[in-house]
Design a protein around this motif. Structure first.
Motif, PDB file in Angstrom:
ATOM      1  N   SER A 103       0.848  -1.194   0.000  1.00  0.00           N
ATOM      2  CA  SER A 103       0.000   0.000   0.000  1.00  0.00           C
ATOM      3  C   SER A 103       0.883   1.243   0.000  1.00  0.00           C
ATOM      4  O   SER A 103       1.685   1.435   0.911  1.00  0.00           O
ATOM      5  CB  SER A 103      -0.906  -0.011   1.242  1.00  0.00           C
ATOM      6  OG  SER A 103      -1.546   1.227   1.416  1.00  0.00           O
ATOM      7  N   ILE A 104       0.750   2.058  -1.045  1.00  0.00           N
ATOM      8  CA  ILE A 104       1.473   3.320  -1.123  1.00  0.00           C
ATOM      9  C   ILE A 104       0.659   4.269  -1.989  1.00  0.00           C
ATOM     10  O   ILE A 104       0.260   3.914  -3.101  1.00  0.00           O
ATOM     11  CB  ILE A 104       2.905   3.136  -1.682  1.00  0.00           C
ATOM     12  CG1 ILE A 104       3.619   4.501  -1.758  1.00  0.00           C
ATOM     13  CG2 ILE A 104       2.902   2.435  -3.012  1.00  0.00           C
ATOM     14  CD1 ILE A 104       5.106   4.379  -2.089  1.00  0.00           C
ATOM     15  N   PRO A 105       0.340   5.461  -1.513  1.00  0.00           N
ATOM     16  CA  PRO A 105      -0.487   6.385  -2.305  1.00  0.00           C
ATOM     17  C   PRO A 105       0.158   6.720  -3.640  1.00  0.00           C
ATOM     18  O   PRO A 105       1.382   6.854  -3.736  1.00  0.00           O
ATOM     19  CB  PRO A 105      -0.588   7.627  -1.412  1.00  0.00           C
ATOM     20  CG  PRO A 105      -0.327   7.129  -0.033  1.00  0.00           C
ATOM     21  CD  PRO A 105       0.671   6.017  -0.191  1.00  0.00           C
ATOM     22  N   GLN A 106      -0.670   6.875  -4.643  1.00  0.00           N
ATOM     23  CA  GLN A 106      -0.166   7.160  -5.986  1.00  0.00           C
ATOM     24  C   GLN A 106       0.653   8.438  -6.034  1.00  0.00           C
ATOM     25  O   GLN A 106       1.659   8.514  -6.749  1.00  0.00           O
ATOM     26  CB  GLN A 106      -1.328   7.259  -6.973  1.00  0.00           C
ATOM     27  CG  GLN A 106      -0.892   7.544  -8.408  1.00  0.00           C
ATOM     28  CD  GLN A 106      -2.067   7.687  -9.353  1.00  0.00           C
ATOM     29  OE1 GLN A 106      -3.080   7.029  -9.188  1.00  0.00           O
ATOM     30  NE2 GLN A 106      -1.931   8.554 -10.343  1.00  0.00           N
ATOM     31  N   ASP A 107       0.258   9.468  -5.276  1.00  0.00           N
ATOM     32  CA  ASP A 107       1.009  10.716  -5.319  1.00  0.00           C
ATOM     33  C   ASP A 107       2.432  10.534  -4.791  1.00  0.00           C
ATOM     34  O   ASP A 107       3.389  11.085  -5.355  1.00  0.00           O
ATOM     35  CB  ASP A 107       0.287  11.836  -4.578  1.00  0.00           C
ATOM     36  CG  ASP A 107      -0.213  11.421  -3.202  1.00  0.00           C
ATOM     37  OD1 ASP A 107      -0.314  10.213  -2.935  1.00  0.00           O
ATOM     38  OD2 ASP A 107      -0.517  12.314  -2.394  1.00  0.00           O
ATOM     39  N   GLU A 108       2.600   9.734  -3.731  1.00  0.00           N
ATOM     40  CA  GLU A 108       3.944   9.435  -3.236  1.00  0.00           C
ATOM     41  C   GLU A 108       4.709   8.578  -4.238  1.00  0.00           C
ATOM     42  O   GLU A 108       5.909   8.783  -4.472  1.00  0.00           O
ATOM     43  CB  GLU A 108       3.862   8.728  -1.879  1.00  0.00           C
ATOM     44  CG  GLU A 108       5.207   8.336  -1.292  1.00  0.00           C
ATOM     45  CD  GLU A 108       6.083   9.537  -0.966  1.00  0.00           C
ATOM     46  OE1 GLU A 108       7.315   9.366  -0.928  1.00  0.00           O
ATOM     47  OE2 GLU A 108       5.539  10.639  -0.756  1.00  0.00           O
ATOM     48  N   HIS A 109       4.025   7.632  -4.836  1.00  0.00           N
ATOM     49  CA  HIS A 109       4.607   6.780  -5.870  1.00  0.00           C
ATOM     50  C   HIS A 109       5.128   7.640  -7.023  1.00  0.00           C
ATOM     51  O   HIS A 109       6.252   7.459  -7.509  1.00  0.00           O
ATOM     52  CB  HIS A 109       3.520   5.810  -6.352  1.00  0.00           C
ATOM     53  CG  HIS A 109       3.997   4.750  -7.281  1.00  0.00           C
ATOM     54  ND1 HIS A 109       3.182   3.725  -7.706  1.00  0.00           N
ATOM     55  CD2 HIS A 109       5.169   4.520  -7.898  1.00  0.00           C
ATOM     56  CE1 HIS A 109       3.831   2.943  -8.518  1.00  0.00           C
ATOM     57  NE2 HIS A 109       5.051   3.390  -8.654  1.00  0.00           N
ATOM     58  N   GLU A 110       4.315   8.594  -7.463  1.00  0.00           N
ATOM     59  CA  GLU A 110       4.719   9.478  -8.558  1.00  0.00           C
ATOM     60  C   GLU A 110       5.949  10.300  -8.187  1.00  0.00           C
ATOM     61  O   GLU A 110       6.848  10.508  -9.016  1.00  0.00           O
ATOM     62  CB  GLU A 110       3.574  10.409  -8.942  1.00  0.00           C
ATOM     63  CG  GLU A 110       2.458   9.738  -9.718  1.00  0.00           C
ATOM     64  CD  GLU A 110       1.406  10.732 -10.183  1.00  0.00           C
ATOM     65  OE1 GLU A 110       1.729  11.931 -10.292  1.00  0.00           O
ATOM     66  OE2 GLU A 110       0.268  10.316 -10.440  1.00  0.00           O
ATOM     67  N   ARG A 111       5.998  10.787  -6.964  1.00  0.00           N
ATOM     68  CA  ARG A 111       7.150  11.595  -6.541  1.00  0.00           C
ATOM     69  C   ARG A 111       8.435  10.771  -6.588  1.00  0.00           C
ATOM     70  O   ARG A 111       9.495  11.286  -6.968  1.00  0.00           O
ATOM     71  CB  ARG A 111       6.916  12.164  -5.146  1.00  0.00           C
ATOM     72  CG  ARG A 111       5.942  13.347  -5.135  1.00  0.00           C
ATOM     73  CD  ARG A 111       5.964  14.067  -3.794  1.00  0.00           C
ATOM     74  NE  ARG A 111       5.312  13.289  -2.751  1.00  0.00           N
ATOM     75  CZ  ARG A 111       4.019  13.364  -2.464  1.00  0.00           C
ATOM     76  NH1 ARG A 111       3.229  14.162  -3.165  1.00  0.00           N
ATOM     77  NH2 ARG A 111       3.494  12.643  -1.485  1.00  0.00           N
TER      78      ARG A 111
END
Length: 526
Positions: A103-111
């Motif tokens: 589980s990892i938010p997409q916005d953090e993933h994108e960063r």
């Protein structure tokens, strides 16, 4: 035509992954995005095992793991009562180095993705949109617009890839129909923090709750008291709203009574809240000449199973090595070039159809009103599913499908099998084989062709691999290899995305390999 090889439109996860994989292979890329910056909130939260396996190619997996959260279990609640507890830690055991759901938010993933891209000197050109493009025989001429000034400019490239979402300008540009429909229920999504007191819904586990004809999905991330909540509202009308671009204004306070009824959450803070329509659609084609569609531009589906972003990332990785091959081999014949590039659509559209179908069926199962769906939600899912998931083979199959390990390209025009490769065939993902002495995935760093032999290789094969600059990895035969379907002494030629291009055995393996390459008219590791 131009020194720019690939213009990427859209800097979400799929566009960023595509840029990273192309850059790693020496392809000159430019990436633009209409937004002023990376997303500050997002719907996608789950990264599956197959993505983590592929992220090892550019040393990204460990960084993602350090920012993510491994889901230990999921729970099912019906009308406010807990009906099932399903542990998740052992579902993918012995199938992958990553036998869990991350589980990892997409916005953090994108960063994370964008930081890595920036470290290679490539930066997303923000507030820049694609107006239109000419898809020529020799290249692409795109008209770009600066969103702040309105000034137009021209960009010439060899190829263009639309990673620009459900309203893709690239998809409209190639005239691809976006076939499917819009779900009637309105989705909402919220980022929540818990009160300090104990709550069964802030225990670090996932929760699926059913009340009436609505559901809530609670997924923790980063820490136990931070969750992502996804839910649906009961539609106000029985008429579908597929043609409506807007939807009723709904606030968190509007849905809070339903949330309380389903889960009795004690909420400390709402960091953000959003509503949206969900769709199930797939483009009629993924390629037209020098233009390609990836991710939501090509297919979009319900959030059931967390498949959307993961499917798009796999699109990008599949396309990246094929584009790199034709860019780096300008002398490749038109027939061979088209065969390789056409294989992107044949491989990925087929898989997308299966994913869209499965997620559509799953979503309708948990949201459709009526007696039989109610029985499924109230009795079958809470009571039968926990029983059958105690069987290891059932757990493995659920994990294999949910984590996208099931994805294969058997029958692809660029797959080849000579002899009897065992249950593992050309087009399959290379299965993970961890023995006391070796781990065959330890060799899968980098983006390149390589050959695997489990047993004894022929001296001629060693010479052939040296001549082609192909990494050869020989693993001492172990019973574990037989258990996962590999065949003793067979040669497995791996594509740069680590799917099996061909299985070769018997005498003169090097001649068979050479025949495979010549039949497709492209070189490897050029």
């Amino acid at each position: 035509m131009s020194q720019l090889d690939v213009l990427i439109v859209g800097a979400g996860p799929t566009g960023l992954v595509l840029a990273l994989w192309l850059q790693k292979q020496g392809v000159n890329v430019r990436i633009i995005d209409k937004a002023s910056g990376p997303a500050t909130n997002s719907r996608a939260l789950v990264v599956h095992a197959r993505i983590l396996e592929l992220y090892r190619q550019i040393d990204l997996a460990d960084e993602l793991l350090s920012h993510g959260y491994k889901l230990p279990a999921t729970n099912v609640w019906v009308d406010g009562h807990q009906r099932a507890h399903i542990p998740l830690r052992e579902f993918g055991i012995e199938m992958t180095p990553y036998p869990f759901i991350l589980s990892i938010p997409q916005d953090e993933h994108e960063r994370i993705l964008e930081r890595r891209l920036n470290s290679h000197g490539i930066f997303v050109e923000r507030r820049t949109s694609l107006k239109n493009f000419v898809n020529g025989e020799l290249g692409v001429v795109a008209t770009l617009v600066n969103e702040d000034t309105g000034i137009e400019s021209t960009c010439e490239s060899a190829y263009i890839v639309g990673c620009d979402g459900a309203h893709s300008v690239v998809r409209h540009g190639i005239g691809a129909k976006y076939e499917g429909d819009t779900y009637v229920p309105l989705f909402y999504i919220a980022d929540l923090e818990a009160e300090e007191q104990e709550s069964p819904f802030f225990n670090g586990e996932a929760h699926l709750t059913f009340v009436d004809d609505t559901f809530n999905l609670i997924v923790p991330y980063a820490q136990e008291r931070r969750i992502r909540l996804i839910g649906t509202t009961i539609p106000r009308t029985n008429e579908p709203e597929a043609d409506q671009s807007d939807h009723p204004e709904i606030t968190f306070e509007d849905v809070l009574p339903d949330i309380k009824k389903a889960s009795k959450l004690e909420i400390k803070q709402v960091n953000w809240f959003s509503t949206y329509r969900s769709h199930h659609r797939i483009a009629e084609k993924f390629r037209s000449n020098r233009a390609f569609l990836v991710g939501d531009a090509a297919h979009i589906h319900s959030p059931v199973g967390g498949q959307g972003m993961n499917t798009g990332i796999m699109d990008a990785i599949n396309l990246a090595w094929k584009l790199a091959t034709v860019v780096k081999q300008p002398s490749i014949g038109e027939g061979a070039r088209n065969q390789l590039l056409d294989s992107y659509e044949s491989e990925r559209r087929s898989f997308a159809l299966s994913v869209v179908g499965a997620t559509d069926h799953g979503f309708k199962t948990i949201t459709t009103p009526g007696f039989l769906p109610h029985i499924l939600r109230a009795w079958i899912i809470p009571y039968i599913v926990p029983l059958v998931t105690k069987i290891q083979s059932v757990r493995s199959e659920i994990f294999r499908r949910g984590s996208q390990l099931v994805c294969c390209y058997r029958g692809s025009p660029i797959s080849r099998c000579i002899g009897n490769g065992g249950t593992v065939q050309s087009g399959d993902r290379l299965p993970w084989a961890k023995t006391e002495d070796s781990d065959n995935f330890s060799s899968l760093s980098g983006i390149s062709w390589q050959a695997h032999v489990y047993g004894d290789e022929q001296p001629a094969l060693t010479e052939w691999c040296k001549g082609k600059n192909v990494q050869l990895h020989v693993f001492e035969w172990d019973q574990r290899h037989a258990q996962i379907g590999l065949r003793k002494d067979a040669t497995y030629l791996l594509r740069p995305d680590h799917y099996i291009a061909g299985v070769f055995e018997g005498e003169e393996v090097e001649a068979q390999l050479e025949e495979y390459l010549s039949s497709h008219e492209f070189c490897i590791n050029a």
